[in-house]
Design a protein around this motif. Structure first.
Motif, PDB file in Angstrom:
ATOM      1  N   THR A  83      42.875  37.317  40.681  1.00  0.00           N
ATOM      2  CA  THR A  83      44.330  37.100  40.669  1.00  0.00           C
ATOM      3  C   THR A  83      44.869  36.718  42.045  1.00  0.00           C
ATOM      4  O   THR A  83      46.010  36.317  42.168  1.00  0.00           O
ATOM      5  CB  THR A  83      45.059  38.390  40.271  1.00  0.00           C
ATOM      6  OG1 THR A  83      44.899  39.337  41.336  1.00  0.00           O
ATOM      7  CG2 THR A  83      44.516  38.980  38.979  1.00  0.00           C
ATOM      8  N   ALA A  86      44.584  40.333  46.796  1.00  0.00           N
ATOM      9  CA  ALA A  86      43.989  41.078  47.909  1.00  0.00           C
ATOM     10  C   ALA A  86      45.063  41.372  48.950  1.00  0.00           C
ATOM     11  O   ALA A  86      45.577  40.463  49.575  1.00  0.00           O
ATOM     12  CB  ALA A  86      42.823  40.314  48.494  1.00  0.00           C
ATOM     13  N   GLY A 140      46.054  50.832  38.644  1.00  0.00           N
ATOM     14  CA  GLY A 140      46.842  51.226  39.801  1.00  0.00           C
ATOM     15  C   GLY A 140      48.334  51.148  39.558  1.00  0.00           C
ATOM     16  O   GLY A 140      48.799  51.100  38.413  1.00  0.00           O
TER      17      GLY A 140
HETATM   18  C1  LIG Z   1      51.721  45.017  44.529  1.00  0.00           C
HETATM   19  C2  LIG Z   1      50.359  45.598  44.781  1.00  0.00           C
HETATM   20  C3  LIG Z   1      50.070  46.886  44.333  1.00  0.00           C
HETATM   21  C4  LIG Z   1      48.820  47.452  44.571  1.00  0.00           C
HETATM   22  N1  LIG Z   1      48.537  48.721  44.106  1.00  0.00           N
HETATM   23  C5  LIG Z   1      47.280  49.217  44.248  1.00  0.00           C
HETATM   24  C6  LIG Z   1      46.928  50.502  43.713  1.00  0.00           C
HETATM   25  O1  LIG Z   1      47.748  51.204  43.130  1.00  0.00           O
HETATM   26  N2  LIG Z   1      45.661  50.946  43.890  1.00  0.00           N
HETATM   27  C7  LIG Z   1      44.706  50.202  44.536  1.00  0.00           C
HETATM   28  O2  LIG Z   1      43.556  50.635  44.646  1.00  0.00           O
HETATM   29  N3  LIG Z   1      45.012  48.982  45.040  1.00  0.00           N
HETATM   30  C8  LIG Z   1      46.266  48.487  44.919  1.00  0.00           C
HETATM   31  N4  LIG Z   1      46.576  47.266  45.447  1.00  0.00           N
HETATM   32  C9  LIG Z   1      45.535  46.534  46.175  1.00  0.00           C
HETATM   33  C10 LIG Z   1      44.662  45.761  45.171  1.00  0.00           C
HETATM   34  O3  LIG Z   1      43.849  46.638  44.463  1.00  0.00           O
HETATM   35  C11 LIG Z   1      43.791  44.790  45.925  1.00  0.00           C
HETATM   36  O4  LIG Z   1      44.624  43.812  46.447  1.00  0.00           O
HETATM   37  C12 LIG Z   1      42.710  44.203  45.018  1.00  0.00           C
HETATM   38  O5  LIG Z   1      41.798  43.558  45.853  1.00  0.00           O
HETATM   39  C13 LIG Z   1      43.267  43.265  44.002  1.00  0.00           C
HETATM   40  O6  LIG Z   1      42.226  42.729  43.251  1.00  0.00           O
HETATM   41  P1  LIG Z   1      42.461  41.365  42.475  1.00  0.00           P
HETATM   42  O7  LIG Z   1      41.209  41.060  41.736  1.00  0.00           O
HETATM   43  O8  LIG Z   1      43.736  41.455  41.744  1.00  0.00           O
HETATM   44  O9  LIG Z   1      42.680  40.335  43.676  1.00  0.00           O
HETATM   45  P2  LIG Z   1      41.783  39.160  44.240  1.00  0.00           P
HETATM   46  O10 LIG Z   1      42.467  38.760  45.504  1.00  0.00           O
HETATM   47  O11 LIG Z   1      41.565  38.099  43.244  1.00  0.00           O
HETATM   48  O12 LIG Z   1      40.404  39.814  44.566  1.00  0.00           O
HETATM   49  C14 LIG Z   1      40.346  40.844  45.510  1.00  0.00           C
HETATM   50  C15 LIG Z   1      38.944  40.947  46.067  1.00  0.00           C
HETATM   51  O13 LIG Z   1      38.050  41.255  45.035  1.00  0.00           O
HETATM   52  C16 LIG Z   1      37.001  40.306  44.987  1.00  0.00           C
HETATM   53  N5  LIG Z   1      36.733  39.948  43.605  1.00  0.00           N
HETATM   54  C17 LIG Z   1      37.629  39.581  42.676  1.00  0.00           C
HETATM   55  N6  LIG Z   1      36.998  39.272  41.530  1.00  0.00           N
HETATM   56  C18 LIG Z   1      35.675  39.439  41.774  1.00  0.00           C
HETATM   57  C19 LIG Z   1      34.499  39.247  40.981  1.00  0.00           C
HETATM   58  N7  LIG Z   1      34.572  38.841  39.710  1.00  0.00           N
HETATM   59  N8  LIG Z   1      33.311  39.508  41.531  1.00  0.00           N
HETATM   60  C20 LIG Z   1      33.206  39.924  42.830  1.00  0.00           C
HETATM   61  N9  LIG Z   1      34.276  40.097  43.615  1.00  0.00           N
HETATM   62  C21 LIG Z   1      35.499  39.862  43.097  1.00  0.00           C
HETATM   63  C22 LIG Z   1      37.529  39.096  45.721  1.00  0.00           C
HETATM   64  O14 LIG Z   1      36.494  38.394  46.348  1.00  0.00           O
HETATM   65  C23 LIG Z   1      38.469  39.683  46.743  1.00  0.00           C
HETATM   66  O15 LIG Z   1      37.795  40.029  47.908  1.00  0.00           O
HETATM   67  C24 LIG Z   1      47.836  46.698  45.257  1.00  0.00           C
HETATM   68  C25 LIG Z   1      48.123  45.400  45.709  1.00  0.00           C
HETATM   69  C26 LIG Z   1      49.367  44.849  45.476  1.00  0.00           C
HETATM   70  C27 LIG Z   1      49.646  43.459  45.968  1.00  0.00           C
END
Ligand SMILES: Cc1cc2nc3c(=O)[nH]c(=O)nc-3n(C[C@H](O)[C@H](O)[C@H](O)COP(=O)(O)OP(=O)(O)OC[C@H]3O[C@@H](n4cnc5c(N)ncnc54)[C@H](O)[C@@H]3O)c2cc1C
Length: 481
Positions: A83, A86, A140
């Motif tokens: 998404t 990060a 989360g």
């Molecule tokens: C508004 C907001 C609220 C949040 N609340 C919380 C919370 O309550 N608890 C918490 O723990 N965190 C929270 N976060 C932080 C969030 O968990 C991290 O930003 C997390 O990395 C988001 O993961 P994503 O897959 O959505 O994002 P992405 O940016 O797509 O991925 C994040 C990371 O995961 C890796 N990744 C994604 N998909 C894969 C895959 N298929 N295989 C290997 N690696 C992969 C990516 O390389 C990148 O490094 C919050 C962030 C925001 C912006």
């Protein structure tokens, strides 16, 4: 002996090879010359965006395998994006970005209390598919986060004080490693890789799907209590005292922020600074909930939304903005907080007129402090609070944000454990400070496992864990803070 190879760029690669990759992959394969390139590389976090030479919009495991084989074969570095949430982002320049957002889907097994979740799926989909069976995932504060990225970095849930980190409840993963192999990874099949993936995030491969536990939670007692910002010292002190008394099922945080003058906010707090205590209480019986929050209610909040809600409404507790933005964040794990900490935080967190920001303390402990049933790489389980400070570049000058965040983090240094949670880590902290997410021995073990599964460090456009090597100075453990 380790050797440094010259960087490879896609420009060095025969166009016919790129065309051959595009022919093998069902999804788009784009360069910056293509119209859809920007949309394909952009996620929620706009402050730092990947600028890959090639972005592959993968539709399934075969596409991912082709992209990984291409990158490894040409010595190109790789990044993965679901998404794009990060927290404060880490953006890679050059190389290959795999966008997993098309690989979405959930299969709930109500009898086993598990779900199989595809790489690009957001938590809200899992929440809604699990709810009819009276089950909930360890999602989360914001349900728009991607399941896989969040979980691989630990995953601090609204239910974590009751059940632990999301990474503690992973049963198996399908992952494409740097050799292009698709592996079904369990504690029995690949114990080291299974340990490392749960905490080491995207350093070991691209996860195609993940099997997770669901919890028997249908309803929460939850919501918020809000106070005017000028009561910060009194409310923060009372909140900290109260956290020492609550049961493990009660998760909470306190935030200070300023509200725009808009009808969506409580009338008394519009256009003002506010303190927001957010609560998510989960237990087999919620009858004691009002008694548990009574000490906070006795403070006389301006706004009180605490009530029972189905878990499907849990996103309303934090009400995080669903729209993308340029987010800058600083983070630290803290130990026990005393009266001095309250004084320092109130003195050092700047007024919103100086720096628009959100500062928050999330209460840890409970089940988070216990080792999981099957060990993983998530570290720092003894931390008591997570400290975050977040600013949006749309509301403040970047030249002001970073020094202000640094000052706040320096001010709370006496209470810092030296650790951080990877999910909340700033892009600026990448590389040298990644090791602060882990206990030193675990970091060392991660570098050794990396050397087995990604010896060329193909997965390096990330919060990188380099492969251990005899002459690799990065392989030494210890914090870099
Ligand atoms: C508004 C907001 C609220 C949040 N609340 C919380 C919370 O309550 N608890 C918490 O723990 N965190 C929270 N976060 C932080 C969030 O968990 C991290 O930003 C997390 O990395 C988001 O993961 P994503 O897959 O959505 O994002 P992405 O940016 O797509 O991925 C994040 C990371 O995961 C890796 N990744 C994604 N998909 C894969 C895959 N298929 N295989 C290997 N690696 C992969 C990516 O390389 C990148 O490094 C919050 C962030 C925001 C912006």
């Amino acid at each position: 002996m380790s050797s440094v190879k010259p960087p490879v760029e896609v420009a060095d690669i025969d166009a016919a090879e790129i065309a051959a990759l595009a022919a093998r992959v069902k999804g788009p394969v784009l360069t910056s010359a293509d119209e859809d390139y920007d949309a394909e590389r952009t996620g929620y976090q706009l402050a730092r965006r990947h600028r890959p030479d090639l972005v592959v919009g993968a539709t399934g495991a075969a596409d991912v395998q082709a992209a990984v084989a291409f990158a490894t074969g040409h010595g190109l570095p790789m990044a993965v994006q679901g998404t794009g949430h990060a927290s404060a982002g880490i953006a890679g320049s050059g190389g290959v970005l795999i966008n997993t957002s098309r690989i979405a889907g959930v299969r709930v097994n109500a009898e086993a209390g598990t779900a199989w979740v595809a790489a690009g799926t957001r938590w809200d989909q899992v929440i809604h598919e699990a709810a009819p069976a009276g089950l909930a995932p360890l999602s989360g504060s914001y349900p728009g986060l991607g399941v896989v990225g969040y979980t691989l970095a630990g995953g601090l849930s609204l239910l974590s004080r009751r059940y632990g980190y999301a990474a503690d409840h992973v049963r198996s993963l399908d992952v494409v490693t740097s050799d292009g192999r698709l592996r079904h990874v369990t504690v029995d099949s690949d114990p080291d890789l299974f340990w490392a993936l749960r905490g080491g995030r995207d350093n070991f491969g691209v996860v195609i799907g993940i099997e997770i536990d669901l919890m028997p939670v249908g309803t929460l007692y939850c919501g918020g209590l809000q106070f005017p910002g000028e009561r910060a010292a009194e409310v923060l002190a009372a909140y900290l005292d109260w956290t020492a008394t609550v049961p493990d099922g009660l998760s909470s945080s306190i935030a200070q922020m300023s509200y725009p003058d808009a009808p969506v906010f409580p009338p008394e707090l519009r256009g003002r600074e506010a303190l927001h205590i957010r609560i998510a209480y989960s237990a087999d019986v919620l009858a004691d909930a009002d008694r548990l929050v009574a000490p906070l209610r006795a403070l006389g909040p301006t706004d009180d939304t605490l009530r029972e809600l189905p878990y499907t409404e849990a996103g309303s507790i934090y009400n995080d903005p669903p729209f993308p933005g340029s987010i800058e964040a600083g983070t630290a794990l803290l130990g026990e907080l005393d009266a001095d900490a309250v004084r320092v935080i109130c003195a050092e967190v700047p007024p919103q007129t100086v720096l628009p920001h959100l500062f928050e303390l999330r209460h840890l402990g409970g089940r988070l402090a216990h080792p999981p049933a099957v060990a993983n790489a998530v570290g720092h389980r003894d931390a008591r609070f997570l400290f975050n400070v977040v600013s949006r570049r749309e509301r403040a000058d970047i030249a002001e944000i970073r020094p202000a965040h640094r000052r706040i983090l320096d001010a709370v240094a006496p209470w810092r454990t030296g650790g951080r949670l990877l999910n909340f880590m700033n892009g600026e902290d990448a590389g040298a400070q990644v090791r602060s997410a882990y206990d030193p021995a675990d970091y060392r073990r991660l570098t050794e496992i990396k050397a087995v599964y990604d010896p060329g460090n193909t997965f390096r456009l990330n919060h990188n864990i380099p492969p251990a090597g005899p002459l690799d100075p990065e392989a030494s453990s210890g914090y870099c803070d």
